[in-house]
Motif scaffolding. Sequence first.
Motif, PDB file in Angstrom:
ATOM      1  N   TRP A 193     -11.952   2.267  -2.897  1.00  0.00           N
ATOM      2  CA  TRP A 193     -13.204   1.395  -3.109  1.00  0.00           C
ATOM      3  C   TRP A 193     -13.906   2.274  -3.357  1.00  0.00           C
ATOM      4  CZ3 TRP A 193     -15.575  -2.912  -0.188  1.00  0.00           C
ATOM      5  CH2 TRP A 193     -16.758  -3.785  -1.439  1.00  0.00           C
ATOM      6  N   TYR A 194     -14.537   2.865  -3.983  1.00  0.00           N
ATOM      7  CA  TYR A 194     -15.927   3.749  -4.443  1.00  0.00           C
ATOM      8  C   TYR A 194     -17.164   3.363  -5.214  1.00  0.00           C
ATOM      9  CZ  TYR A 194     -13.865   5.657  -7.910  1.00  0.00           C
ATOM     10  OH  TYR A 194     -13.849   6.166  -9.105  1.00  0.00           O
ATOM     11  N   SER A 195     -18.462   3.675  -4.127  1.00  0.00           N
ATOM     12  CA  SER A 195     -19.714   3.463  -4.884  1.00  0.00           C
ATOM     13  C   SER A 195     -20.226   5.359  -5.759  1.00  0.00           C
ATOM     14  CB  SER A 195     -20.994   3.197  -4.623  1.00  0.00           C
ATOM     15  OG  SER A 195     -22.374   3.252  -5.114  1.00  0.00           O
ATOM     16  N   SER A 196     -20.154   4.719  -7.272  1.00  0.00           N
ATOM     17  CA  SER A 196     -20.762   6.561  -7.770  1.00  0.00           C
ATOM     18  C   SER A 196     -22.168   6.511  -7.725  1.00  0.00           C
ATOM     19  CB  SER A 196     -19.674   6.652  -8.949  1.00  0.00           C
ATOM     20  OG  SER A 196     -20.329   7.808 -10.048  1.00  0.00           O
ATOM     21  N   LEU A 197     -23.086   7.451  -7.984  1.00  0.00           N
ATOM     22  CA  LEU A 197     -24.258   7.631  -8.303  1.00  0.00           C
ATOM     23  C   LEU A 197     -24.045   8.817  -9.724  1.00  0.00           C
ATOM     24  CD1 LEU A 197     -25.880   7.416  -4.790  1.00  0.00           C
ATOM     25  CD2 LEU A 197     -25.579   5.782  -6.391  1.00  0.00           C
ATOM     26  N   PHE A 198     -24.771   8.564 -10.572  1.00  0.00           N
ATOM     27  CA  PHE A 198     -24.399   9.572 -11.529  1.00  0.00           C
ATOM     28  C   PHE A 198     -26.191   9.608 -12.523  1.00  0.00           C
ATOM     29  CE2 PHE A 198     -22.795  11.572 -15.564  1.00  0.00           C
ATOM     30  CZ  PHE A 198     -22.913  12.348 -15.967  1.00  0.00           C
ATOM     31  N   GLY A 199     -26.164  10.779 -12.732  1.00  0.00           N
ATOM     32  CA  GLY A 199     -27.661  10.801 -13.373  1.00  0.00           C
ATOM     33  C   GLY A 199     -28.695  12.040 -12.789  1.00  0.00           C
ATOM     34  N   LEU A 200     -29.832  11.917 -13.492  1.00  0.00           N
ATOM     35  CA  LEU A 200     -30.208  13.241 -13.073  1.00  0.00           C
ATOM     36  C   LEU A 200     -31.519  12.217 -12.367  1.00  0.00           C
ATOM     37  CD1 LEU A 200     -30.537  14.801 -17.002  1.00  0.00           C
ATOM     38  CD2 LEU A 200     -29.572  16.165 -15.423  1.00  0.00           C
ATOM     39  N   ALA A 201     -31.963  13.473 -11.474  1.00  0.00           N
ATOM     40  CA  ALA A 201     -33.101  13.016 -10.882  1.00  0.00           C
ATOM     41  C   ALA A 201     -34.625  13.966 -11.474  1.00  0.00           C
ATOM     42  CB  ALA A 201     -32.755  13.181  -8.829  1.00  0.00           C
ATOM     43  N   GLY A 202     -35.444  13.119 -11.255  1.00  0.00           N
ATOM     44  CA  GLY A 202     -36.504  14.259 -11.904  1.00  0.00           C
ATOM     45  C   GLY A 202     -37.283  13.122 -12.980  1.00  0.00           C
ATOM     46  N   GLU A 203     -38.826  14.207 -12.744  1.00  0.00           N
ATOM     47  CA  GLU A 203     -39.431  13.174 -13.645  1.00  0.00           C
ATOM     48  C   GLU A 203     -39.455  13.496 -15.306  1.00  0.00           C
ATOM     49  OE1 GLU A 203     -42.999  10.721 -14.029  1.00  0.00           O
ATOM     50  OE2 GLU A 203     -42.280  11.851 -12.835  1.00  0.00           O
ATOM     51  N   GLY A 204     -38.490  12.432 -15.966  1.00  0.00           N
ATOM     52  CA  GLY A 204     -38.891  12.619 -17.027  1.00  0.00           C
ATOM     53  C   GLY A 204     -37.122  12.724 -17.408  1.00  0.00           C
ATOM     54  N   ALA A 205     -36.197  12.375 -17.096  1.00  0.00           N
ATOM     55  CA  ALA A 205     -35.011  12.789 -16.923  1.00  0.00           C
ATOM     56  C   ALA A 205     -34.863  11.766 -17.723  1.00  0.00           C
ATOM     57  CB  ALA A 205     -34.268  12.164 -15.328  1.00  0.00           C
ATOM     58  N   LYS A 206     -33.240  11.969 -18.285  1.00  0.00           N
ATOM     59  CA  LYS A 206     -33.052  11.441 -19.678  1.00  0.00           C
ATOM     60  C   LYS A 206     -31.904   9.955 -19.140  1.00  0.00           C
ATOM     61  CE  LYS A 206     -30.516  11.524 -24.124  1.00  0.00           C
ATOM     62  NZ  LYS A 206     -29.751  13.354 -25.051  1.00  0.00           N
ATOM     63  N   ASN A 207     -31.766  10.632 -18.042  1.00  0.00           N
ATOM     64  CA  ASN A 207     -30.288   9.412 -17.532  1.00  0.00           C
ATOM     65  C   ASN A 207     -31.051   9.384 -16.137  1.00  0.00           C
ATOM     66  OD1 ASN A 207     -29.455   8.912 -19.911  1.00  0.00           O
ATOM     67  ND2 ASN A 207     -27.785  10.861 -20.098  1.00  0.00           N
ATOM     68  N   PRO A 208     -31.327   8.823 -16.044  1.00  0.00           N
ATOM     69  CA  PRO A 208     -31.846   8.520 -14.271  1.00  0.00           C
ATOM     70  C   PRO A 208     -30.743   7.835 -13.680  1.00  0.00           C
ATOM     71  CG  PRO A 208     -33.552   7.270 -15.939  1.00  0.00           C
ATOM     72  CD  PRO A 208     -32.190   7.501 -16.823  1.00  0.00           C
ATOM     73  N   VAL A 209     -30.655   8.070 -12.400  1.00  0.00           N
ATOM     74  CA  VAL A 209     -29.515   8.250 -11.357  1.00  0.00           C
ATOM     75  C   VAL A 209     -28.992   6.999 -11.562  1.00  0.00           C
ATOM     76  CG1 VAL A 209     -28.671   8.907  -9.374  1.00  0.00           C
ATOM     77  CG2 VAL A 209     -29.859  10.204  -9.875  1.00  0.00           C
ATOM     78  N   SER A 210     -27.948   6.241 -11.907  1.00  0.00           N
ATOM     79  CA  SER A 210     -27.335   4.928 -11.765  1.00  0.00           C
ATOM     80  C   SER A 210     -25.894   4.655 -11.015  1.00  0.00           C
ATOM     81  CB  SER A 210     -26.830   4.562 -13.352  1.00  0.00           C
ATOM     82  OG  SER A 210     -26.181   5.027 -13.790  1.00  0.00           O
ATOM     83  N   GLU A 211     -26.088   3.163 -10.741  1.00  0.00           N
ATOM     84  CA  GLU A 211     -25.132   2.564  -9.347  1.00  0.00           C
ATOM     85  C   GLU A 211     -23.388   2.401 -10.705  1.00  0.00           C
ATOM     86  OE1 GLU A 211     -24.723   1.570  -4.950  1.00  0.00           O
ATOM     87  OE2 GLU A 211     -25.105   0.454  -6.816  1.00  0.00           O
ATOM     88  N   SER A 212     -22.139   3.042  -9.956  1.00  0.00           N
ATOM     89  CA  SER A 212     -21.509   2.589 -10.568  1.00  0.00           C
ATOM     90  C   SER A 212     -20.430   2.010  -9.599  1.00  0.00           C
ATOM     91  CB  SER A 212     -20.609   3.137 -11.169  1.00  0.00           C
ATOM     92  OG  SER A 212     -21.295   3.378 -12.268  1.00  0.00           O
TER      93      SER A 212
END
Length: 267
Positions: A193-212
């Motif tokens: 069982w795990y949490s996943s962090l995925f996306g782009l970190a930074g100003e104006g990132a198209k897909n900000p980091v989200s959690e699943s």
Amino acid sequence: MSLDDRHSDDLYGGTGQTRTRYPDSPAPDPRRPGRSPSRSLITVVGVVVLLIAAIAFANRGGDSASGGNQDSGSAPKSSSTAATGTKPVGAGFAHDEQGAQSAAANYAVQLGSAEMFDKAKRDQIVDTVYVPQAAAARRGALDKVYSSESFLTSIGLNKDGTAPNGTTFVSRIIPVGTKTTAFDGDTATVSIWYSSLFGLAGEGAKNPVSESWYTNSYKMRWISGDWKVEDFTQKDGPVPVGRDQRASTADDMAKAVKEYGGFTYAR
């Protein structure tokens, strides 16, 4: 940290307690951003769908969508989260249930890492994680997915798989718990069982980091003195209730990514 380092005595070093080790030098790692009311549902759903399409499809293969739920059974015992007192072996993982759980948890971290987007590192991960037959069968599918320009641009990366200037790409798996659902000496089935962090970190990132949140079930085999993955399935959840936390700024997120290293040894 290279995969070979995972087998070093220094990494396993041992108190007999359940362990999580950190690298000696900083490496990218994000913290979860709080959910912002301004984030559109379309963006969140898009990130989740793309992540599943790239990682779950490529790693699981075409016929592994069924049978994902192998976790039915009795309630967990108190020993599930207790330290076993078994010191990991000096090379590879122990030839027992604890070793199978440790191997599966650490392999999950590697398979869900940003290094999978680098051809040379991806080949090393695949050869280390999978039994030889599975590694050969999956390499082509993985190369096709992770080198797809349409996919890379859809998740906000450049066509060559690099992050845009001023951003840091984040793809992390954080194991929450493991359990063995089957064990027979040289074979094991381990659920993670795990949490996943995925996306782009930074100003104006198209897909900000989200959690699943997901649960993977790994079929493991003891081969050449170590546990390897034969196949795995994936299902959603269990998903905890999100707290009402304020989203971090782009600068704070990017700083955290640079300062906090990921787990290098679990359970």
